[in-house]
Design an enzyme around this catalytic site. Structure first.
Site, PDB file in Angstrom:
ATOM      1  N   SER A 272     -17.807  22.517 -15.030  1.00 16.11           N
ATOM      2  CA  SER A 272     -16.903  23.504 -14.440  1.00 16.11           C
ATOM      3  C   SER A 272     -15.453  23.012 -14.408  1.00 16.11           C
ATOM      4  O   SER A 272     -14.529  23.749 -14.778  1.00 16.11           O
ATOM      5  CB  SER A 272     -17.385  23.819 -13.035  1.00 16.11           C
ATOM      6  N   LEU A 275     -13.919  22.735 -17.954  1.00 18.27           N
ATOM      7  CA  LEU A 275     -13.473  24.048 -18.440  1.00 18.27           C
ATOM      8  C   LEU A 275     -12.126  24.418 -17.822  1.00 18.27           C
ATOM      9  O   LEU A 275     -11.247  24.963 -18.487  1.00 18.27           O
ATOM     10  CB  LEU A 275     -14.509  25.118 -18.083  1.00 18.27           C
ATOM     11  N   LYS A 276     -11.992  24.100 -16.528  1.00 18.40           N
ATOM     12  CA  LYS A 276     -10.738  24.452 -15.856  1.00 18.40           C
ATOM     13  C   LYS A 276      -9.583  23.647 -16.425  1.00 18.40           C
ATOM     14  O   LYS A 276      -8.471  24.152 -16.571  1.00 18.40           O
ATOM     15  CB  LYS A 276     -10.883  24.240 -14.354  1.00 18.40           C
ATOM     16  N   ILE A 277      -9.853  22.386 -16.758  1.00 20.27           N
ATOM     17  CA  ILE A 277      -8.802  21.560 -17.358  1.00 20.27           C
ATOM     18  C   ILE A 277      -8.356  22.183 -18.678  1.00 20.27           C
ATOM     19  O   ILE A 277      -7.157  22.284 -18.962  1.00 20.27           O
ATOM     20  CB  ILE A 277      -9.312  20.117 -17.558  1.00 20.27           C
ATOM     21  N   ILE A 280      -6.203  25.210 -17.990  1.00 18.12           N
ATOM     22  CA  ILE A 280      -4.852  24.849 -17.551  1.00 18.12           C
ATOM     23  C   ILE A 280      -4.002  24.403 -18.741  1.00 18.12           C
ATOM     24  O   ILE A 280      -2.851  24.812 -18.889  1.00 18.12           O
ATOM     25  CB  ILE A 280      -4.916  23.727 -16.484  1.00 18.12           C
TER      26      ILE A 280
END
Length: 542
Positions: A272, A275-277, A280
DNA sequence: TTGACAGCGCATATGC
DNA sequence: GCATATGCGC
DNA sequence: GTCAA
């Protein structure tokens, strides 16, 4: 109000946020002239008493002379705390809305004794550089300076209390001088002196600024920090902890984190977060954050949980019953506990940060009374973020012990006496309210409450902890924190078959003590096989 | 896939 | 009235 | 949220 108040109805946003002695003194001076001072845009909209509709908002560039070359878009976005999601749009609209001026405007206005027109001091926004390479140069320079700053402050700390004492007196003198600003010549002179601040002050400022903007993964850390705080405030505490752990991992890297594959290998970063990295890096946004911030349910839970003594369960319960504002709660909830009522009464005060300088005032005040009126052999420490050297604190944590005293009933008696002294009229009812009632007359070793240092100040959350001398080391570690640091060393202890608590270090199986008298922090670090870290180096995960 | 992620003291609610 | 459970903050 | 059983 004295006639010299010239900034009534003005609201200054001081950027960058500076923490040096002289910067704080200047701010106090502005406030004495009627101005309200803030450090970013997000704090002026919040809370009841903060902004009136007729306030004139002015963004003031502090230390413009020395910081001129550093000002760029990133810098302003960070300092003003503009949401990252739409920063290019926001920055423009904010500049249209509020004038940005150099600090000369204030200086000259004070000299003239009246508010001068803003135009001639306006900062021309077209000078703001958006070129990211220049920005990178600046970041490098800043991180150099902050390293230097840390080293210097370490050396200064080793000088011991004598140096600090002198520094404090200096500040007082300066403050007094500035407070009686009937003669403006004096201000002029002092202010010129202050413009060439000594090295330590300048470096302190750089540290404060660089904290916001340094490192190769600053953008990821910025978003993760926001996420952590969102989750903390809606009661998802394990998500909060994990985001903080992830930030800790990422902030140690000396290279930019680019891909999913690269990220997922790191400890505390799973699918999770990886994926967020990626999101961004690609979009410079985080949709989940945007969702959390704008979702009515999450923002309401956030609002409710900022009431002291309201946690996730009660906040959700109120939300499910259809309540949406603090006013709803006051009107419609009839089973508020006494602590929740206090939490609402002091909602704004207790959700405001306390400047380090004010905590020092509280410390001197309490120490003086404890030693003179209760027991001259007491040893008194301020814990929490204050001991870790941060410029602002959430509350005031006071730890009290007495050399070689392990008698809990004696310590409890000392606490009762101290609290009753602090509550008395002799000391202007310093303690305003209690959040713990039992133990005032007997066995409790702790007290939580609210206190007031002077009439113009806010009510502050204050905790007292009485600690047996043999537990001092473990208590110092525990109550210094931060929370993430504590979790990490607890885990280290567990791996070695030990158990670390605020009481001491024990063998996990037998529960026996590892160290008979652990009144020294270092003994415990040694036993755990980790090197001693100064309190300032226990700020993990920002 | 699922539970642990620290554990304790205090105020208050609930059950007997 | 006493024992236990829950929610909370630290 | 991640991690490990």
């Amino acid at each position: 109000m004295p006639e010299s108040v010239i900034f009534l109805d003005y609201l200054f946003i001081l950027v960058p946020k500076l923490v040096s002695k002289s910067a704080i003194v200047k701010r106090q001076l502005y406030e004495k002239q009627g101005a309200k001072c803030f450090y970013n845009l997000s704090s002026i909209g919040k809370g009841k008493d903060q902004k009136n509709s007729n306030d004139k908002v002015v963004i003031v560039l502090q230390n413009y002379k020395s910081l001129r070359d550093k000002i760029n878009k990133d810098f302003l976005v960070k300092c003003l705390d503009i949401e990252y999601d739409d920063r290019s749009f926001s920055l423009k609209s904010i500049v249209l809305k509020y004038p940005i001026v150099k600090n000369d405007w204030i200086v000259e206005s004070l000299k003239a004794g009246k508010v001068l027109p803003l135009q001639q001091f306006a900062y021309d926004i077209s000078h703001v550089r958006v070129d990211s390479e220049i920005s990178q140069d600046y970041l490098l320079e800043l991180s150099d300076r902050s390293t230097k700053a840390r080293k210097i402050s370490e050396i200064k700390n080793q000088d011991g209390p004598a140096t600090k004492q002198i520094k404090l007196e200096d500040t007082d003198e300066l403050e007094k001088a500035l407070a009686s600003l009937s003669n403006r010549e004096k201000f002029k002179r002092d202010n010129q002196d202050n413009d060439d601040e000594d090295d330590e002050d300048l470096l302190a400022d750089y540290m404060a600024v660089s904290k916001n903007v340094s490192g190769p993964n600053k953008e990821i850390i910025f978003f993760f920090n926001k996420m952590a705080n969102e989750y903390k405030q809606v009661g998802e505490s394990y998500k909060y902890v994990n985001y903080r752990k992830a930030i800790n991992t990422i902030s140690k890297l000396d290279y930019p984190l680019k891909t999913y594959d690269e990220a997922i290998k790191l400890p505390n970063i799973g699918k999770s977060l990886a994926l967020k990295i990626e999101e961004i890096n690609k979009t410079h946004k985080l949709s989940k954050l945007f969702f959390l911030q704008n979702d009515i349910k999450y923002s309401t839970l956030n609002k409710f949980m900022k009431i002291y003594s309201v946690g996730p369960t009660i906040a959700k319960n109120w939300y499910d019953r259809g309540y949406r504002t603090i006013e709803d709660i006051e009107k419609k909830v009839d089973n508020l506990t006494s602590n929740q009522k206090l939490g609402i009464k002091y909602y704004n005060d207790w959700n405001s940060k306390i400047p380090r300088e004010e905590v020092t005032q509280h410390y001197e005040f309490v120490k003086n009374i404890a030693l003179k009126e209760v027991d001259s052999k007491l040893e008194i420490f301020i814990m929490g973020s204050y001991r870790r050297g941060l410029p602002e604190c959430g509350d005031i944590d006071i730890l009290i012990t007495k050399k070689n005293c392990n008698d809990k009933s004696e310590l409890a008696a000392i606490l009762s006496k101290l609290i009753s002294r602090l509550k008395s009229k002799d000391h202007n009812n310093y303690i305003q309210c209690s959040l713990i009632h039992s133990g005032i007359n007997s066995k409790s070793l702790k007290f939580y409450g609210g206190c007031l240092i002077n009439e113009n100040s806010k009510c502050r959350r204050i905790d007292f902890l009485m600690v047996p001398y043999e537990e001092l080391g473990a208590s110092l570690i525990y109550f210094t924190g931060n929370d993430i640091f504590n979790r990490i060393i607890r885990t280290i202890a567990i791996k070695k078959g030990l158990n670390l608590s605020n009481i001491g270090l024990t063998f996990k199986k037998t529960g026996e003590k590892c160290i008979e008298n652990s009144h020294d922090e270092k003994t415990i670090f040694d036993y755990l096989g980790i090197k001693y870290r100064n309190p300032e180096d226990r700020n993990i995960g920002y």
